[in-house]
Scaffold this motif. Structure first.
Motif, short mmCIF file in Angstrom:
data_model
loop_
_atom_site.label_atom_id
_atom_site.label_comp_id
_atom_site.label_asym_id
_atom_site.label_seq_id
_atom_site.Cartn_x
_atom_site.Cartn_y
_atom_site.Cartn_z
N ASP A 72 0.88 -1.08 0.01
CA ASP A 72 -0.02 0.15 -0.05
C ASP A 72 0.87 1.06 0.06
OD1 ASP A 72 -2.63 -0.32 -0.27
OD2 ASP A 72 -3.11 -0.87 1.96
N MET A 73 0.49 2.15 -0.84
CA MET A 73 1.30 3.34 -0.97
C MET A 73 0.49 4.42 -0.20
SD MET A 73 2.96 4.97 -4.68
CE MET A 73 3.17 3.29 -5.59
N MET B 1 -2.73 5.10 -2.22
CA MET B 1 -3.17 4.44 -3.74
C MET B 1 -3.93 5.21 -4.47
SD MET B 1 -0.94 1.66 -3.49
CE MET B 1 -1.47 0.90 -5.09
N TYR B 2 -4.62 6.52 -3.80
CA TYR B 2 -5.52 7.34 -4.50
C TYR B 2 -4.97 7.88 -5.71
CZ TYR B 2 -8.09 11.82 -5.05
OH TYR B 2 -8.85 12.63 -5.55
N ARG B 3 -3.47 8.59 -5.50
CA ARG B 3 -2.89 9.10 -6.70
C ARG B 3 -2.71 8.27 -7.70
NH1 ARG B 3 2.43 10.08 -8.50
NH2 ARG B 3 3.33 8.65 -6.81
N ILE B 4 -2.47 6.93 -7.40
CA ILE B 4 -2.41 6.11 -8.40
C ILE B 4 -3.44 5.83 -9.27
CG2 ILE B 4 -1.57 3.70 -8.93
CD1 ILE B 4 0.70 5.39 -7.77
N SER B 73 -5.81 1.58 1.86
CA SER B 73 -5.45 2.86 1.73
C SER B 73 -6.20 3.84 1.03
CB SER B 73 -3.86 3.13 1.67
OG SER B 73 -3.52 2.65 0.15
N LEU B 107 -5.00 -0.83 -9.05
CA LEU B 107 -4.10 -0.96 -7.85
C LEU B 107 -3.00 -1.84 -7.91
CD1 LEU B 107 -7.40 -1.43 -5.46
CD2 LEU B 107 -5.73 0.63 -5.48
#
Lengths: 170, 113
Positions: A72-73, B1-4, B73, B107
């Protein structure tokens, strides 16, 4: 548990190999959560997840990160972190190409305060034994001073603080 | 992970830019609301179909998140922006499953870059 630590290390070694094969420049990785605890020898919790801070990595690192499989980033603006977390992070010298850091025990504890679920409490119960409580208070103040943290997260963090402070006498 | 997810969504949509009627393009169209929170707020006031789909999707994803790694996330970041899901029952099972498949590709960084 040594086996688990080795498995986590092997995934990072794989990342290093791929980065070199594709001529990806060395970069920094700041780990927190379960994988940081295992790799740093803080706890023995079973986990295969890598949680790390998104340092606005470029997309060409995608092929490198997928080597971690479960990861998770984390968005900095949504994460309970002090702006000074990098100063306290410890570099893992076993990796030669990617600069892998694990957050300090105190930074990891503070990052968990916002949830305080049963799993977090179990982790903190173990981590608090090796933590500097004065430093925890300093980090809490640093988090509260952040203006780039989403208000919803800051509010949730503030709501949990009394429970944390009472339980751990911080 | 939002930006991704945001960047991957834009890349994905570009792939189908010549075929706006593509089924998968339509299925995932509601995710445009997360890219721009002002758009999300406007659609929320109108309680548009895309808004209800997004809320339904997030609601169900919150319930299912233990089945999908890397989702937590992403949901955490949506929650930061005031998007935590409401059950409007605005998606069919097929639409939900298809949207999940595409989100998983995002993701897994399949469409990143």
């Amino acid at each position: 548990m040594l086996e688990l630590k080795k498995q986590l290390e092997d995934k990072i070694y794989d990342m290093e190999k791929v980065a070199q094969v594709f001529n990806v420049e060395p970069f920094e990785l700041y780990l927190l959560g379960g994988s940081a605890c295992v790799l740093g020898g803080y706890t023995v919790r079973a986990t295969r997840d890598f949680d790390f801070i998104d340092l606005q990595y470029p997309a060409n690192l995608g092929k490198v990160f997928v080597q971690l499989r479960d990861f998770d980033m984390l968005e900095y603006e949504s994460t309970i972190l002090s702006p000074r977390y990098r100063e306290r992070a410890r570099k893992l010298d076993i990796f030669n190409y990617i600069h892998v850091f694990i957050l300090s025990v105190e930074d990891i504890i503070v990052s968990k305060i916002i949830r305080l679920g049963s799993k977090d409490i179990e982790d903190i119960d173990s981590l608090i034994l090796q933590a500097d409580k004065d430093l925890i208070n300093q980090i809490i103040d640093e988090v509260l001073s952040r203006e780039d943290l989403f208000q919803s997260k800051k509010k949730a963090f503030i709501e949990q603080l009394p429970r944390f402070k009472e339980r751990y006498n911080v | 992970m939002y930006r991704i997810v945001c960047e991957s969504y834009n890349n994905y949509i570009q792939d189908f830019s010549s075929d706006k009627d593509d089924y998968r393009n339509k299925v995932i169209g509601f995710l445009r609301l997360i890219i721009n929170i002002n758009t999300y707020e406007e659609e929320k006031i109108k309680c548009s179909l895309d808004y209800r789909k997004l809320e339904t999707f997030v609601y169900r994803l919150n319930k299912d998140q233990s089945n999908y790694s890397k989702v937590s996330s992403f949901l955490w970041s949506l929650e930061s922006r005031g998007i935590s899901g409401v059950d409007y029952n605005a998606m069919t099972e097929e639409e939900y499953e298809e949207a999940i498949k595409i989100l998983k590709m995002f993701l897994n960084l399949t469409y990143w870059g």
